[in-house]
Motif scaffolding. Structure first.
Motif, PDB file in Angstrom:
ATOM      1  N   VAL A 153      34.902  22.492  39.671  1.00  0.00           N
ATOM      2  CA  VAL A 153      35.486  22.454  41.011  1.00  0.00           C
ATOM      3  C   VAL A 153      36.949  22.889  40.937  1.00  0.00           C
ATOM      4  O   VAL A 153      37.651  22.579  39.967  1.00  0.00           O
ATOM      5  CB  VAL A 153      35.410  21.032  41.612  1.00  0.00           C
ATOM      6  N   ALA A 154      37.406  23.606  41.966  1.00  0.00           N
ATOM      7  CA  ALA A 154      38.817  23.993  42.042  1.00  0.00           C
ATOM      8  C   ALA A 154      39.253  24.006  43.497  1.00  0.00           C
ATOM      9  O   ALA A 154      38.464  24.322  44.399  1.00  0.00           O
ATOM     10  CB  ALA A 154      39.045  25.366  41.416  1.00  0.00           C
ATOM     11  N   ASP A 155      40.508  23.669  43.743  1.00  0.00           N
ATOM     12  CA  ASP A 155      41.061  23.715  45.090  1.00  0.00           C
ATOM     13  C   ASP A 155      41.251  25.160  45.545  1.00  0.00           C
ATOM     14  O   ASP A 155      41.511  26.056  44.731  1.00  0.00           O
ATOM     15  CB  ASP A 155      42.425  23.006  45.137  1.00  0.00           C
ATOM     16  N   HIS A 156      41.130  25.366  46.846  1.00  0.00           N
ATOM     17  CA  HIS A 156      41.474  26.654  47.439  1.00  0.00           C
ATOM     18  C   HIS A 156      42.285  26.357  48.690  1.00  0.00           C
ATOM     19  O   HIS A 156      41.774  25.831  49.666  1.00  0.00           O
ATOM     20  CB  HIS A 156      40.220  27.455  47.790  1.00  0.00           C
ATOM     21  N   LYS A 157      43.547  26.675  48.657  1.00  0.00           N
ATOM     22  CA  LYS A 157      44.460  26.276  49.720  1.00  0.00           C
ATOM     23  C   LYS A 157      44.183  27.035  51.027  1.00  0.00           C
ATOM     24  O   LYS A 157      43.938  28.235  51.019  1.00  0.00           O
ATOM     25  CB  LYS A 157      45.916  26.517  49.303  1.00  0.00           C
ATOM     26  N   PHE A 158      44.205  26.294  52.117  1.00  0.00           N
ATOM     27  CA  PHE A 158      44.203  26.906  53.447  1.00  0.00           C
ATOM     28  C   PHE A 158      45.499  26.485  54.114  1.00  0.00           C
ATOM     29  O   PHE A 158      45.627  25.355  54.578  1.00  0.00           O
ATOM     30  CB  PHE A 158      43.005  26.449  54.285  1.00  0.00           C
ATOM     31  N   PRO A 159      46.479  27.389  54.150  1.00  0.00           N
ATOM     32  CA  PRO A 159      47.786  27.014  54.706  1.00  0.00           C
ATOM     33  C   PRO A 159      47.696  26.689  56.189  1.00  0.00           C
ATOM     34  O   PRO A 159      46.844  27.231  56.902  1.00  0.00           O
ATOM     35  CB  PRO A 159      48.644  28.257  54.463  1.00  0.00           C
ATOM     36  N   LYS A 160      48.528  25.795  56.658  1.00  0.00           N
ATOM     37  CA  LYS A 160      48.540  25.432  58.065  1.00  0.00           C
ATOM     38  C   LYS A 160      48.809  26.678  58.906  1.00  0.00           C
ATOM     39  O   LYS A 160      49.771  27.404  58.689  1.00  0.00           O
ATOM     40  CB  LYS A 160      49.626  24.380  58.329  1.00  0.00           C
ATOM     41  N   GLY A 161      47.919  26.914  59.887  1.00  0.00           N
ATOM     42  CA  GLY A 161      48.036  28.114  60.701  1.00  0.00           C
ATOM     43  C   GLY A 161      47.595  29.371  59.986  1.00  0.00           C
ATOM     44  O   GLY A 161      47.891  30.484  60.431  1.00  0.00           O
ATOM     45  N   GLY A 162      46.876  29.231  58.863  1.00  0.00           N
ATOM     46  CA  GLY A 162      46.470  30.372  58.054  1.00  0.00           C
ATOM     47  C   GLY A 162      45.363  31.207  58.678  1.00  0.00           C
ATOM     48  O   GLY A 162      44.805  30.867  59.723  1.00  0.00           O
TER      49      GLY A 162
END
Length: 217
Positions: A153-162
């Motif tokens: 498992v790995a994180d995948h960032k979703f930036p705010k307002g992305g």
């Protein structure tokens, strides 16, 4: 004369495209963004195309499945369509409910998810569709942990307002980073008290659920 009829006489240059673009339907515009770029359709005409793509009424009437916008985004080489396609995606996903509280979204990026198409008429792979829905759900959530999983498992960032489209695209490009197997149980071990878990997968798994303290919960 339709663009299909005109193209039957031979390759279409910018002037030919600019002559027929005003009469083209929504899906035809989506399918031909790459052709517009390759033939160097002028910016004023391209702006009109982009305005139509981003028009909420046009989006509603077109009833396009959301992976159509992703396919257009992926295949068009120019950046001039990105904002319009992102707006169209937002209108096309208005029915997704706002996810209150904390949400864990797990997107399967294993090898089995890379097969092309669900049917003879489909060009979207399972991982592309999963990444797209995962990004759209992440955008609608108040507090979201978006992760990819396969053997690990790995994180995948979703930036705010992305951007849904660019997030989905970057997620698809990470295939292979966390292995090629499908360990759903191991992915569930990453749960850390979120209010809900959403798993986007083809359900091909070799895991043993419950090996960690969180999974049994």
């Amino acid at each position: 004369m339709t663009w299909e009829s005109l193209s039957s006489f031979g390759p279409m240059d910018a002037a030919a495209w600019e002559a027929v673009i005003p009469s083209m339907g929504y899906m035809a515009l989506l399918r031909n963004l790459r052709n517009f770029d390759e033939q160097k359709v002028s910016n004023p005409v391209a702006n009109k195309v982009a305005a139509k793509l981003a028009d909420p009424d046009e989006v509603a009437r077109s009833r396009q499945l959301i992976f159509r916008f992703y396919s257009a985004y992926k295949n068009a080489p120019s950046l001039r369509w990105g904002n319009a396609l992102e707006q169209a995606m937002d209108y096309a996903t208005l029915n997704i409910p706002v996810l209150g509280g904390k949400t864990l979204i797990l997107v399967d990026t294993s090898a089995s998810m890379t097969s092309v198409g669900y049917s003879a008429r489909s060009t979207a792979s399972p991982v592309e569709t999963a990444a797209l829905f995962g990004a759209a759900l992440a955008k609608s959530g108040q507090d979201v942990d978006l992760r990819m999983f396969a053997s690990y498992v790995a994180d995948h960032k979703f930036p705010k307002g992305g951007s849904v489209l660019s997030t989905a695209d970057s997620l698809v490009k990470r295939i292979g980073e966390v292995g090629h197997g499908t360990d759903i149980g191991g992915a569930l071990d990453s749960w850390n008290g979120q209010d809900r878990v959403i798993i986007l997968t083809d359900m091909q798994t070799q895991s043993s659920v419950g090996r960690g303290s969180n999974a049994s919960t």
